[in-house]
Design a protein around this motif. Sequence first.
Motif, short mmCIF file in Angstrom:
data_model
loop_
_atom_site.label_atom_id
_atom_site.label_comp_id
_atom_site.label_asym_id
_atom_site.label_seq_id
_atom_site.Cartn_x
_atom_site.Cartn_y
_atom_site.Cartn_z
N TYR A 1 0.84 -1.20 0.00
CA TYR A 1 0.00 0.00 0.00
C TYR A 1 0.87 1.25 0.00
CZ TYR A 1 -3.33 -3.41 1.81
OH TYR A 1 -4.12 -4.49 1.98
N ASP A 2 0.33 2.34 -0.59
CA ASP A 2 0.96 3.65 -0.41
C ASP A 2 0.77 4.08 1.03
OD1 ASP A 2 1.73 3.90 -3.02
OD2 ASP A 2 -0.14 4.89 -3.63
N GLU A 3 1.55 5.05 1.45
CA GLU A 3 1.36 5.59 2.79
C GLU A 3 0.05 6.39 2.87
OE1 GLU A 3 4.63 7.97 4.40
OE2 GLU A 3 3.17 9.14 5.54
N ASN A 4 -0.65 6.22 3.99
CA ASN A 4 -1.78 7.10 4.28
C ASN A 4 -1.21 8.37 4.88
OD1 ASN A 4 -3.99 8.45 5.29
ND2 ASN A 4 -4.36 6.99 6.95
N PRO A 5 -1.28 9.52 4.16
CA PRO A 5 -0.64 10.74 4.70
C PRO A 5 -1.25 11.20 6.02
CG PRO A 5 -1.90 11.23 2.70
CD PRO A 5 -1.94 9.75 2.87
N TYR A 6 -2.40 10.64 6.40
CA TYR A 6 -3.08 11.08 7.63
C TYR A 6 -3.01 10.05 8.75
CZ TYR A 6 -4.79 14.33 4.17
OH TYR A 6 -4.86 15.24 3.17
N TYR A 7 -2.16 9.02 8.59
CA TYR A 7 -2.21 7.94 9.59
C TYR A 7 -1.82 8.45 10.98
CZ TYR A 7 2.81 6.89 10.23
OH TYR A 7 4.12 6.95 10.58
#
Length: 426
Positions: free
Chosen positions: A371-377
């Motif tokens: 998965y790509d990074e979730n910028p809001y994790y």
Amino acid sequence: MAKRKKKKKNFKYILFLIFIISATFIYFNFKKNSFLNEINYEYSGTINYYDIYGIHMNFNGEFELDDNLSNPKLVLANSSYEKEIKWNLKNKDNNYSFKTSDYINDGINLENLKLGTYYLLIKAKSNDSDIYFPLINTTEYKNLEYYTLTKNNSNKKIDITWDKYKDNEILTFNIKNTTLPDDVYDITIDPGHDGNDAGVIVCSDGSAPDISSKCMTGDTYKESDINFYQAEELKKELEKLGYKVKLTRNSTTDTIPTYGKMGSGTTANTTKSKFNIAIHHNSSNVPGGMSSIYGLEVYVAGNSKFDLAKSFVKNITEKANVSVSTKKEFKVQDGIYQRFSDDDITPYYYMIREVGGIATHAYVDGSNTKYDENPYYISNNTAEGYLLELGYIDNVKELKNILNNKDKYAKGIALGLDKYLKNTSD
Ligand SMILES: [Zn+2]
């Protein structure tokens, strides 16, 4: 002559106006600073956690009181206004720890704050008077920005900033009227799946699709299409109520990533939406379209108050003439479901977990290269997420209701949210 006199008059008038404006400005600055001067900076507490989840803000913190101080309160205050904030307070030998709520979707309701500039402070009783002291940020998080939901075509902008006054940190709420910037929305709707991922595929007559996912006799229905048409209908209903609504995809054939800036799991936060509603339709994987399970399932995050979930269940079942799901697994109340990972607290569905950032234990940090990074994790300013499984499309009777009554489901969901918002005070 007459003309010149008029000019003189105008000039005097302008001078007078300038005087009034400057005097007002000086007066309010004086008032503001006199309040900041009254704060007792010898004392301070700490904020060890804070977040905005949906429309609510929460703080955890601690402070110590000397023996001559008692009866502490958490307040949002300025020179002419004071609002007491509810908290859960624990005291052990004058060492206090507090939480504004045990629930992530509770705490300070940002929708109901009055216009103006306020400071978050601890107020305590000393012998004959009250003292106010500030709270210091011990977290890695900084200033936050919040836009209230659209009401009568207008919004408020809340800037929550760790300001400095004479070298002392002071948590400031600045609330002004505004309208929403183009890229800011109230609510995001994610029609589950997309042009590449159909979700469940069913046949209208209950027959099973063949290996190429086509029905031999009845019509073929893809969950991704049904979700999209339902989401469009819901958008219309919410807009009728005055809300500004974003869909994560704009057609049945659109394909979207999960993460990135405008993915199915990130659009809500990129657009600063307060709520994220994921629309899905279920199946029990019984071949031949004869599912014996049917009904509505509303999936919610852990540590949640169920008020909004209950409002969804009540209004959807009434408007769309459907029952709550007969499924027992993951059920916590009629129509309300919670599904967690093995740790029993992290939400299983990314539409709830990743959308909620730190409030819901988001963890997609890019370390799993699938998965790509979730910028809001790791964000502490996120949307409150709900995943609605509106019904079982492999139950022929329920499929008919879903196909014929999208407007009623949409009304139920929209009213569920609107009524909840009108009933929440703190
Ligand atoms: Zn689905």
